[in-house]
Scaffold this motif. Structure first.
Motif, PDB file in Angstrom:
ATOM      1  N   ARG A 224       6.376  14.146 -10.905  1.00 16.55           N
ATOM      2  CA  ARG A 224       6.933  14.162 -12.261  1.00 16.55           C
ATOM      3  C   ARG A 224       6.120  15.090 -13.160  1.00 16.55           C
ATOM      4  O   ARG A 224       6.671  15.896 -13.917  1.00 16.55           O
ATOM      5  CB  ARG A 224       6.963  12.745 -12.853  1.00 16.55           C
ATOM      6  CG  ARG A 224       7.602  12.669 -14.235  1.00 16.55           C
ATOM      7  CD  ARG A 224       7.669  11.246 -14.781  1.00 16.55           C
ATOM      8  NE  ARG A 224       6.543  10.403 -14.528  1.00 16.55           N
ATOM      9  CZ  ARG A 224       5.364  10.478 -15.151  1.00 16.55           C
ATOM     10  NH1 ARG A 224       5.163  11.393 -16.075  1.00 16.55           N
ATOM     11  NH2 ARG A 224       4.388   9.643 -14.876  1.00 16.55           N
ATOM     12  N   VAL A 225       4.803  15.017 -13.042  1.00 16.56           N
ATOM     13  CA  VAL A 225       3.933  15.895 -13.835  1.00 16.56           C
ATOM     14  C   VAL A 225       4.162  17.350 -13.440  1.00 16.56           C
ATOM     15  O   VAL A 225       4.261  18.240 -14.305  1.00 16.56           O
ATOM     16  CB  VAL A 225       2.446  15.492 -13.657  1.00 16.56           C
ATOM     17  CG1 VAL A 225       1.515  16.549 -14.226  1.00 16.56           C
ATOM     18  CG2 VAL A 225       2.185  14.140 -14.298  1.00 16.56           C
ATOM     19  N   LEU A 226       4.272  17.608 -12.142  1.00 15.77           N
ATOM     20  CA  LEU A 226       4.544  18.969 -11.658  1.00 15.77           C
ATOM     21  C   LEU A 226       5.875  19.477 -12.204  1.00 15.77           C
ATOM     22  O   LEU A 226       5.982  20.621 -12.655  1.00 15.77           O
ATOM     23  CB  LEU A 226       4.539  18.986 -10.130  1.00 15.77           C
ATOM     24  CG  LEU A 226       4.812  20.321  -9.456  1.00 15.77           C
ATOM     25  CD1 LEU A 226       3.726  21.338  -9.830  1.00 15.77           C
ATOM     26  CD2 LEU A 226       4.869  20.148  -7.951  1.00 15.77           C
ATOM     27  N   TYR A 227       6.895  18.625 -12.191  1.00 16.93           N
ATOM     28  CA  TYR A 227       8.207  18.992 -12.717  1.00 16.93           C
ATOM     29  C   TYR A 227       8.124  19.326 -14.211  1.00 16.93           C
ATOM     30  O   TYR A 227       8.668  20.332 -14.657  1.00 16.93           O
ATOM     31  CB  TYR A 227       9.205  17.855 -12.478  1.00 16.93           C
ATOM     32  CG  TYR A 227      10.537  18.059 -13.131  1.00 16.93           C
ATOM     33  CD1 TYR A 227      11.473  18.921 -12.567  1.00 16.93           C
ATOM     34  CD2 TYR A 227      10.865  17.409 -14.317  1.00 16.93           C
ATOM     35  CE1 TYR A 227      12.702  19.126 -13.173  1.00 16.93           C
ATOM     36  CE2 TYR A 227      12.086  17.608 -14.918  1.00 16.93           C
ATOM     37  CZ  TYR A 227      13.004  18.467 -14.345  1.00 16.93           C
ATOM     38  OH  TYR A 227      14.215  18.662 -14.957  1.00 16.93           O
ATOM     39  N   GLU A 228       7.440  18.467 -14.966  1.00 18.68           N
ATOM     40  CA  GLU A 228       7.302  18.706 -16.405  1.00 18.68           C
ATOM     41  C   GLU A 228       6.570  20.016 -16.678  1.00 18.68           C
ATOM     42  O   GLU A 228       6.959  20.778 -17.568  1.00 18.68           O
ATOM     43  CB  GLU A 228       6.584  17.530 -17.073  1.00 18.68           C
ATOM     44  CG  GLU A 228       7.416  16.263 -17.120  1.00 18.68           C
ATOM     45  CD  GLU A 228       6.615  15.033 -17.537  1.00 18.68           C
ATOM     46  OE1 GLU A 228       5.381  15.141 -17.734  1.00 18.68           O
ATOM     47  OE2 GLU A 228       7.232  13.948 -17.653  1.00 18.68           O
ATOM     48  N   ASN A 229       5.516  20.286 -15.920  1.00 17.67           N
ATOM     49  CA  ASN A 229       4.774  21.542 -16.096  1.00 17.67           C
ATOM     50  C   ASN A 229       5.639  22.741 -15.731  1.00 17.67           C
ATOM     51  O   ASN A 229       5.588  23.780 -16.402  1.00 17.67           O
ATOM     52  CB  ASN A 229       3.495  21.536 -15.256  1.00 17.67           C
ATOM     53  CG  ASN A 229       2.448  20.597 -15.796  1.00 17.67           C
ATOM     54  OD1 ASN A 229       2.488  20.206 -16.954  1.00 17.67           O
ATOM     55  ND2 ASN A 229       1.503  20.222 -14.959  1.00 17.67           N
ATOM     56  N   THR A 230       6.427  22.607 -14.670  1.00 22.48           N
ATOM     57  CA  THR A 230       7.322  23.690 -14.258  1.00 22.48           C
ATOM     58  C   THR A 230       8.370  23.950 -15.328  1.00 22.48           C
ATOM     59  O   THR A 230       8.687  25.105 -15.642  1.00 22.48           O
ATOM     60  CB  THR A 230       7.991  23.353 -12.907  1.00 22.48           C
ATOM     61  OG1 THR A 230       6.969  23.124 -11.930  1.00 22.48           O
ATOM     62  CG2 THR A 230       8.893  24.475 -12.443  1.00 22.48           C
ATOM     63  N   GLU A 231       8.926  22.890 -15.898  1.00 23.90           N
ATOM     64  CA  GLU A 231       9.916  23.035 -16.968  1.00 23.90           C
ATOM     65  C   GLU A 231       9.291  23.743 -18.182  1.00 23.90           C
ATOM     66  O   GLU A 231       9.916  24.618 -18.782  1.00 23.90           O
ATOM     67  CB  GLU A 231      10.448  21.662 -17.397  1.00 23.90           C
ATOM     68  CG  GLU A 231      11.421  21.048 -16.429  1.00 23.90           C
ATOM     69  CD  GLU A 231      12.748  21.767 -16.401  1.00 23.90           C
ATOM     70  OE1 GLU A 231      13.305  22.051 -17.472  1.00 23.90           O
ATOM     71  OE2 GLU A 231      13.236  22.053 -15.283  1.00 23.90           O
TER      72      GLU A 231
ATOM     73  N   ALA B  29       2.240   6.898  -6.740  1.00 19.48           N
ATOM     74  CA  ALA B  29       1.295   7.953  -7.128  1.00 19.48           C
ATOM     75  C   ALA B  29       1.899   9.327  -6.860  1.00 19.48           C
ATOM     76  O   ALA B  29       1.794  10.239  -7.688  1.00 19.48           O
ATOM     77  CB  ALA B  29      -0.025   7.787  -6.366  1.00 19.48           C
ATOM     78  N   GLU B  30       2.553   9.474  -5.721  1.00 22.13           N
ATOM     79  CA  GLU B  30       3.192  10.753  -5.394  1.00 22.13           C
ATOM     80  C   GLU B  30       4.326  11.050  -6.372  1.00 22.13           C
ATOM     81  O   GLU B  30       4.487  12.190  -6.819  1.00 22.13           O
ATOM     82  CB  GLU B  30       3.735  10.721  -3.967  1.00 22.13           C
ATOM     83  CG  GLU B  30       4.336  12.036  -3.514  1.00 22.13           C
ATOM     84  CD  GLU B  30       4.831  11.999  -2.082  1.00 22.13           C
ATOM     85  OE1 GLU B  30       5.511  12.965  -1.695  1.00 22.13           O
ATOM     86  OE2 GLU B  30       4.547  11.028  -1.352  1.00 22.13           O
TER      87      GLU B  30
ATOM     88  N   SER C 217       0.838  -1.201   0.000  1.00 17.06           N
ATOM     89  CA  SER C 217       0.000   0.000   0.000  1.00 17.06           C
ATOM     90  C   SER C 217       0.878   1.258   0.000  1.00 17.06           C
ATOM     91  O   SER C 217       0.620   2.213  -0.739  1.00 17.06           O
ATOM     92  CB  SER C 217      -0.902  -0.012   1.225  1.00 17.06           C
ATOM     93  OG  SER C 217      -1.640   1.173   1.311  1.00 17.06           O
ATOM     94  N   GLU C 218       1.928   1.267   0.808  1.00 15.93           N
ATOM     95  CA  GLU C 218       2.851   2.412   0.862  1.00 15.93           C
ATOM     96  C   GLU C 218       3.560   2.582  -0.482  1.00 15.93           C
ATOM     97  O   GLU C 218       3.755   3.702  -0.951  1.00 15.93           O
ATOM     98  CB  GLU C 218       3.873   2.199   1.987  1.00 15.93           C
ATOM     99  CG  GLU C 218       4.930   3.275   2.094  1.00 15.93           C
ATOM    100  CD  GLU C 218       4.377   4.649   2.451  1.00 15.93           C
ATOM    101  OE1 GLU C 218       5.096   5.647   2.242  1.00 15.93           O
ATOM    102  OE2 GLU C 218       3.238   4.758   2.932  1.00 15.93           O
TER     103      GLU C 218
END
Length: 96
Positions: free
Chosen positions: A46-53, A40-41, A33-34
């Protein structure tokens, strides 16, 4: 009597092993579960990083465009200053 004692000891051992197996199964489920939560985190980061880039790249392009526009404006101002200076000099020559 000895066999009864051995049998009791074996039953206790079996009970202990079963409890340990249940405990290990719970730990394995918790760990799984962890792991799912961390995956998921990780995906979210990764999505946040790509959007920031992407945002950084867009901002850098916008900044380069604004710098170019500023340079053109400064060149126009210099040309107008020179023109005003020449016109002022000619105006003074005309009155003299």
């Amino acid at each position: 009597m000895e066999q009864m004692s051995n049998m009791t000891l074996m039953k206790e051992t079996i009970t202990t092993v079963e409890k340990e197996m249940k405990s290990l199964a719970r730990k394995a489920m918790d760990t799984e579960s962890e792991l799912g939560r961390q995956k998921a985190e990780n995906n979210s980061l990764r999505v946040l990083y790509e959007n920031t880039e992407k945002d950084l790249s867009d901002t850098q392009r916008h900044l380069a465009k604004k710098k170019y526009e500023l340079q053109l404006t400064q060149e126009k101002i210099m040309c107008l200053d020179e023109k005003i200076g020449k016109d002022h000099f000619r105006h003074e020559e005309y009155h003299c």
